[in-house]
Design a protein around this motif. Sequence first.
Motif, PDB file in Angstrom:
ATOM      1  N   GLY A  36       1.039  -0.988   0.155  1.00 29.31           N
ATOM      2  CA  GLY A  36      -0.142  -0.274   0.387  1.00 29.31           C
ATOM      3  C   GLY A  36       0.821   1.086  -0.428  1.00 29.31           C
ATOM      4  O   GLY A  36       0.517   2.306  -0.482  1.00 29.31           O
ATOM      5  N   ALA A  37       2.017   1.407   0.545  1.00 27.20           N
ATOM      6  CA  ALA A  37       2.374   2.242   1.035  1.00 27.20           C
ATOM      7  C   ALA A  37       3.607   2.830  -0.422  1.00 27.20           C
ATOM      8  O   ALA A  37       3.440   3.319  -0.582  1.00 27.20           O
ATOM      9  N   ILE A  38       3.515   1.420  -1.294  1.00 24.85           N
ATOM     10  CA  ILE A  38       4.388   1.707  -2.657  1.00 24.85           C
ATOM     11  C   ILE A  38       3.212   2.464  -3.098  1.00 24.85           C
ATOM     12  O   ILE A  38       3.222   3.331  -4.322  1.00 24.85           O
ATOM     13  N   HIS A  39       2.571   2.007  -3.637  1.00 25.62           N
ATOM     14  CA  HIS A  39       1.612   2.133  -4.149  1.00 25.62           C
ATOM     15  C   HIS A  39       0.999   3.557  -4.087  1.00 25.62           C
ATOM     16  O   HIS A  39       1.045   4.605  -5.458  1.00 25.62           O
ATOM     17  N   ARG A  40       0.569   4.027  -2.954  1.00 24.80           N
ATOM     18  CA  ARG A  40       0.267   5.178  -2.365  1.00 24.80           C
ATOM     19  C   ARG A  40       1.819   5.943  -3.306  1.00 24.80           C
ATOM     20  O   ARG A  40       1.597   7.645  -3.671  1.00 24.80           O
ATOM     21  N   ALA A  41       2.941   6.204  -2.527  1.00 20.75           N
ATOM     22  CA  ALA A  41       4.241   6.878  -2.958  1.00 20.75           C
ATOM     23  C   ALA A  41       4.843   6.655  -4.674  1.00 20.75           C
ATOM     24  O   ALA A  41       4.547   8.139  -4.760  1.00 20.75           O
TER      25      ALA A  41
END
Length: 180
Positions: A36-41
Amino acid sequence: MKAIISLYKGDITKLNVDAIVNAANRSLLGGGGVDGAIHRAAGSELLEFNRKLGGCETGEAKISPGFKLPAKFIIHTVGPVWQGGNCNEDKLLENCYLNSLRLTVKNNIKTIAFPAISTGVYGFPLERATNIAVKTVIKFLENDDTIEKVIFACFDERTYQVYEATLESEKIPFEIYSID
């Protein structure tokens, strides 16, 4: 082995490297934790790109651009869900690292950062997963002279300490990586 092994505590999405590895789910369309963090960033372009990849099987790996990340590429790999250790979990996790490293070489990537694949919601025991990660990466690097740096990116203090202890017990020289 010419590659430098580094240990980093912090957010993998902040690393300015050629590639970061995403501990993805099989859809490759985002999820919780590091995924999720990678997708958001990375931004919405990542989701659009990954829809065309058609998912990914456990132990396999696929590559995408990094989009809004400092990293040029994202290597998505699907780790195994821990089911007690009798469902080929160790081999599947080893394959995550091997297939990610193979994509690294194939795409002329020199610097790569790995999270602690499968150790979050997938429940893989941290010490066991760390041992597999370190041994698999080191064995691969013994036969590769193209990768220059591998960073083990640890999100929290406990993970960092387990990686540090594993590298020290295996007598593997490493440096502490900082983005400060």
